[in-house]
Design a protein around this motif. Structure first.
Motif, PDB file in Angstrom:
ATOM      1  N   LEU A 229       0.954  -1.377   0.095  1.00  0.00           N
ATOM      2  CA  LEU A 229      -0.051  -0.087  -0.112  1.00  0.00           C
ATOM      3  C   LEU A 229       0.854   1.121   0.207  1.00  0.00           C
ATOM      4  N   GLY A 230       2.114   1.138   0.016  1.00  0.00           N
ATOM      5  CA  GLY A 230       3.258   2.333  -0.143  1.00  0.00           C
ATOM      6  C   GLY A 230       3.611   2.535   1.170  1.00  0.00           C
ATOM      7  N   HIS A 231       3.265   2.089   2.607  1.00  0.00           N
ATOM      8  CA  HIS A 231       3.846   2.342   3.743  1.00  0.00           C
ATOM      9  C   HIS A 231       5.260   1.963   3.639  1.00  0.00           C
ATOM     10  N   ARG A 232       6.181   2.879   4.392  1.00  0.00           N
ATOM     11  CA  ARG A 232       7.306   2.648   4.753  1.00  0.00           C
ATOM     12  C   ARG A 232       7.804   2.742   6.032  1.00  0.00           C
ATOM     13  N   ARG A 233       6.956   3.611   6.821  1.00  0.00           N
ATOM     14  CA  ARG A 233       6.971   3.638   8.289  1.00  0.00           C
ATOM     15  C   ARG A 233       6.061   3.105   8.906  1.00  0.00           C
ATOM     16  N   ILE A 234       6.540   1.672   9.333  1.00  0.00           N
ATOM     17  CA  ILE A 234       5.485   0.845   9.798  1.00  0.00           C
ATOM     18  C   ILE A 234       5.673   0.277  11.311  1.00  0.00           C
ATOM     19  N   GLY A 235       4.901   0.851  12.118  1.00  0.00           N
ATOM     20  CA  GLY A 235       5.235   0.508  13.683  1.00  0.00           C
ATOM     21  C   GLY A 235       4.638  -0.956  14.093  1.00  0.00           C
TER      22      GLY A 235
ATOM     23  N   PRO B  23       4.963   6.990  12.194  1.00  0.00           N
ATOM     24  CA  PRO B  23       4.593   5.908  11.291  1.00  0.00           C
ATOM     25  C   PRO B  23       3.292   6.265  10.492  1.00  0.00           C
ATOM     26  N   THR B  24       3.171   5.801   9.342  1.00  0.00           N
ATOM     27  CA  THR B  24       2.118   5.791   8.600  1.00  0.00           C
ATOM     28  C   THR B  24       1.122   4.598   8.753  1.00  0.00           C
ATOM     29  N   ALA B  25       1.558   3.488   9.117  1.00  0.00           N
ATOM     30  CA  ALA B  25       0.718   2.344   9.659  1.00  0.00           C
ATOM     31  C   ALA B  25       1.349   1.726  10.870  1.00  0.00           C
TER      32      ALA B  25
END
Length: 343
Positions: A179-185, A243-245
């Motif tokens: 989905l394009g997320h690269r900052r995933i917590g 994070p974006t996710a």
């Protein structure tokens, strides 16, 4: 009606009737069905003590819970597991003994259980890496099944039922990356526990495959409570590059994540995506007709049933080789995930 009366009615010895009702292989199928039908017709219920003397079993299963995890008794994950196991115990006329002990006394509790002969087998919960309980139970000779696995301990030597935690969290992380997320917590459980350690491996594997560096500032590990979800999310949102996710190890943690996002006036699924592990809990549903949260779903109630089935089999057939069941989790798409926000 007692055993003697039922035996006289059938014209069989008490030993034959008892063995027929308790599944002994030397009793013919025809005789077994005849005895079972008569027992049902005349509402015969075996005397537990007499049955124990006849079979050498107590018809009871033990669950030992250390005080540090006493909250597990009211945790919906634990109670769902017990509900599933109890379906099998009830069908097989087995009682369940729940023992809560101080952490330091857990080994002594197993030894006392074995010495008293109060149960025929136990189910081990929450295994840690190289869990000493497994070695102890093997030394004692007590039949046991582990819900989960124990890392470096030779898992081929004992029976276990586990969920493929590594694959579940690798797949969830990959979905967010797609989905394009690269900052995933990651809001993980205690990584001293085998299930959480394996979930971290899955998360890490997906990031490595995508060439995304793992950031310790985005990785948390703790007991899976709502407050933990709230506080860890609040800290991550305060980072210079938040994070974006988020990937949460429990629907309970997910509730805390949602509270933190609401407090920050962020829209879940748009500003920040969230995937939870929901365990398909009976009394804490992830929606009714359609899921609310995107989730990795695995039925812990089913795991309880399978553990109990294996333990019953081990009690009746003590020389049977160890059994291993690895369950897969489904990825359920809900309303809490979306493309990574631009900019």
């Amino acid at each position: 009606m007692n055993l003697k009366e039922l035996s006289e009615l059938l014209g069989l010895s008490q030993t034959t009737v008892s063995r027929a009702l308790n599944g002994y292989p030397e009793v013919s199928e025809k005789t077994r069905k005849k005895v079972e039908a008569a027992a049902k017709q005349h509402n015969y219920t075996p005397n537990t003590r007499a049955r124990g003397l006849a079979t050498g079993r107590n018809h009871a299963v033990g669950h030992v819970i250390p005080l540090s995890t006493e909250h597990e008794v009211v945790n919906p994950v634990f109670t769902d597991f017990i509900a599933g196991a109890s379906e099998v115990y009830s069908r097989e006329n087995y009682d369940m003994h729940l023992t809560v002990v101080p952490d330091a006394s857990e080994s002594d509790a197993y030894r006392k259980i074995a010495a008293k002969g109060s149960v025929d087998g136990v189910i081990v919960h929450g295994p840690k890496d190289d869990d000493p309980r497994i070695k102890l139970l093997r030394e004692i000779g007590m039949p046991f099944v582990v819900h989960g696995r124990s890392g470096s301990t030779d898992e081929q030597q004992y029976s276990w039922v586990d969920m493929n935690n590594t694959r579940a969290f690798e797949r969830a992380t990959q979905f967010l990356l797609d989905l394009g997320h690269r900052r995933i917590g990651l809001l993980n459980g205690l990584e001293t526990m085998d299930f959480a350690a394996k979930r971290r491996l899955g998360y890490r594997a997906a990031l490595e495959q995508a060439g995304v560096p793992e950031d310790d500032a985005l990785c948390y590990s703790s007991e899976m409570t709502e407050e933990y979800g709230f506080s860890a999310t609040t800290k991550m949102l305060a980072l210079e590059s938040p994070p974006t996710a988020l990937l949460a190890s429990s629907i309970i943690v997910g509730f805390g994540v949602r509270r933190a996002l609401d407090a920050a006036d962020l829209k879940i699924g748009k500003d920040v995506s969230l995937i939870i592990h929901d365990d398909d809990l009976s009394y804490l549903r992830n929606g009714n007709s359609e899921p609310i949260y995107t989730a990795t779903r695995s039925s812990v109630r089913q795991a309880g049933r399978i553990c109990a089935e294996i333990l019953m089999d081990m009690i009746v057939n003590p020389n049977r080789p160890a059994q291993h069941v690895l369950l897969d989790a489904e990825l359920i798409i809900g309303h809490t995930t979306g493309p990574a926000p631009q900019g």
